[in-house]
Design a protein around this motif. Sequence first.
Motif, PDB file in Angstrom:
ATOM      1  N   UNK A  36     -11.340 -23.129   7.067  1.00 51.30           N
ATOM      2  CA  UNK A  36     -11.814 -21.898   6.330  1.00 51.30           C
ATOM      3  C   UNK A  36     -12.607 -21.802   6.014  1.00 51.30           C
ATOM      4  N   UNK A  37     -13.682 -22.458   6.416  1.00 46.86           N
ATOM      5  CA  UNK A  37     -15.738 -22.187   6.611  1.00 46.86           C
ATOM      6  C   UNK A  37     -15.736 -21.271   7.702  1.00 46.86           C
ATOM      7  N   UNK A  38     -15.287 -22.710   9.054  1.00 43.19           N
ATOM      8  CA  UNK A  38     -15.858 -22.097  10.049  1.00 43.19           C
ATOM      9  C   UNK A  38     -14.920 -21.373  10.754  1.00 43.19           C
ATOM     10  N   UNK A  39     -13.914 -20.455  10.096  1.00 48.69           N
ATOM     11  CA  UNK A  39     -13.278 -19.423  11.027  1.00 48.69           C
ATOM     12  C   UNK A  39     -13.463 -17.892   9.880  1.00 48.69           C
ATOM     13  N   UNK A  40     -13.377 -18.152   8.786  1.00 49.82           N
ATOM     14  CA  UNK A  40     -13.857 -16.690   7.777  1.00 49.82           C
ATOM     15  C   UNK A  40     -15.877 -16.411   7.620  1.00 49.82           C
ATOM     16  N   UNK A  41     -16.453 -17.839   7.872  1.00 48.08           N
ATOM     17  CA  UNK A  41     -17.791 -18.022   6.608  1.00 48.08           C
ATOM     18  C   UNK A  41     -18.082 -18.456   5.464  1.00 48.08           C
ATOM     19  N   UNK A  42     -18.675 -19.020   5.418  1.00 46.23           N
ATOM     20  CA  UNK A  42     -19.037 -20.018   3.330  1.00 46.23           C
ATOM     21  C   UNK A  42     -18.311 -19.262   2.766  1.00 46.23           C
ATOM     22  N   UNK A  43     -18.762 -17.610   2.743  1.00 48.71           N
ATOM     23  CA  UNK A  43     -18.879 -16.786   2.235  1.00 48.71           C
ATOM     24  C   UNK A  43     -17.565 -16.397   1.325  1.00 48.71           C
ATOM     25  N   UNK A  44     -16.136 -17.623   2.076  1.00 46.93           N
ATOM     26  CA  UNK A  44     -15.503 -17.270   2.012  1.00 46.93           C
ATOM     27  C   UNK A  44     -14.558 -18.913   1.739  1.00 46.93           C
ATOM     28  N   UNK A  45     -14.600 -18.663  -0.031  1.00 50.31           N
ATOM     29  CA  UNK A  45     -14.470 -20.001  -0.926  1.00 50.31           C
ATOM     30  C   UNK A  45     -12.645 -20.048  -2.027  1.00 50.31           C
ATOM     31  N   UNK A  46     -11.584 -20.061  -1.199  1.00 46.17           N
ATOM     32  CA  UNK A  46     -10.773 -19.939  -2.218  1.00 46.17           C
ATOM     33  C   UNK A  46     -10.930 -21.734  -2.804  1.00 46.17           C
ATOM     34  N   UNK A  47      -9.994 -21.964  -4.039  1.00 45.67           N
ATOM     35  CA  UNK A  47      -9.927 -22.933  -4.187  1.00 45.67           C
ATOM     36  C   UNK A  47      -8.974 -23.550  -4.024  1.00 45.67           C
ATOM     37  N   UNK A  48      -9.288 -25.054  -3.179  1.00 47.21           N
ATOM     38  CA  UNK A  48      -8.178 -26.053  -2.596  1.00 47.21           C
ATOM     39  C   UNK A  48      -8.822 -27.444  -3.044  1.00 47.21           C
ATOM     40  N   UNK A  49      -7.162 -27.430  -3.598  1.00 48.43           N
ATOM     41  CA  UNK A  49      -7.174 -28.477  -4.977  1.00 48.43           C
ATOM     42  C   UNK A  49      -5.655 -29.181  -4.420  1.00 48.43           C
ATOM     43  N   UNK A  50      -5.555 -30.264  -5.310  1.00 48.72           N
ATOM     44  CA  UNK A  50      -4.125 -31.052  -5.469  1.00 48.72           C
ATOM     45  C   UNK A  50      -3.535 -30.342  -6.608  1.00 48.72           C
ATOM     46  N   UNK A  51      -2.241 -30.265  -6.493  1.00 51.94           N
ATOM     47  CA  UNK A  51      -1.572 -29.913  -7.529  1.00 51.94           C
ATOM     48  C   UNK A  51      -2.020 -30.087  -9.036  1.00 51.94           C
ATOM     49  N   UNK A  52      -3.089 -31.354  -9.910  1.00 49.02           N
ATOM     50  CA  UNK A  52      -3.424 -31.792 -10.508  1.00 49.02           C
ATOM     51  C   UNK A  52      -5.079 -31.297 -10.644  1.00 49.02           C
ATOM     52  N   UNK A  53      -5.089 -30.766  -9.770  1.00 48.37           N
ATOM     53  CA  UNK A  53      -6.217 -29.187 -10.312  1.00 48.37           C
ATOM     54  C   UNK A  53      -6.120 -28.067 -10.352  1.00 48.37           C
ATOM     55  N   UNK A  54      -4.867 -27.892 -10.069  1.00 45.16           N
ATOM     56  CA  UNK A  54      -3.653 -26.442  -9.902  1.00 45.16           C
ATOM     57  C   UNK A  54      -4.129 -26.533 -12.214  1.00 45.16           C
TER      58      UNK A  54
END
Length: 166
Positions: A36-54
Motif C-alpha cells: 500500500x505504501x509503495x503504491x499509494x505513498x506513506x500518507x495512505x494508511x488504511x488499518x491493516x490487521x487480523x480479525x481480532x484486531x478489528x
Amino acid sequence: QYMGLLLRDYPQINPSLAMGIISPYEAQGARLRRRVHETFGRDVNPKIGSVEDFQGQERDIIILSTVRSQPDHGTTDQKFRLGFLRNPQRFNVGITRARKLLIVVGHLQVLANDEHWCALVQHCRALNLCYGDELAAEFFRGGPPAAAKPTSPAAAAAATPTDPSM
C-alpha cells in the motif's frame, strides 16, 4: 488492486479513515502494508490487521483476505480447522466489520466448501455481486445466478446499496 479501483472511482474516500484490510496472517498484513505504501505513498494508511484486531471496530470499506483459501491448502485447513475458513466466530467478525462495502478476496471453490462461506457466496451471487473467473455453477449449490455478473469490482461496488457520500 481493489483499493486502487476504489480510490480511482471514488476519490472522495479517505482510505486512512474509511478503509480496512483484514488479513488472517501477520506476515501477509506486513506485506500488504508495504505494498500500500509503495503504491499509494506513506500518507495512505488504511488499518491493516487480523480479525481480532478489528473486533469491536468498523470501517466504511473492508477488504477481507482469505489468503489460505487455495485448493492446495483448503483440504488441510478444513481437516484440521485451520484459518478462518472453518471458524464461524472469525467468519462472523470478518464479514461484519464493513459499514458500507465488503470485498472478500479468495478462491470461490474452496470458500463454497464451508456452509457459512457458501451461504454468503450464494447470497452475493443472487444479488449479482460476485466477480471473478471461477464462477462456474458446479462450484456452488443452487446453480448459476439469474442475471449476468458485474464486469469489474467497481461495477460490483456500484451495485451495492451504499451511502450517497461514497
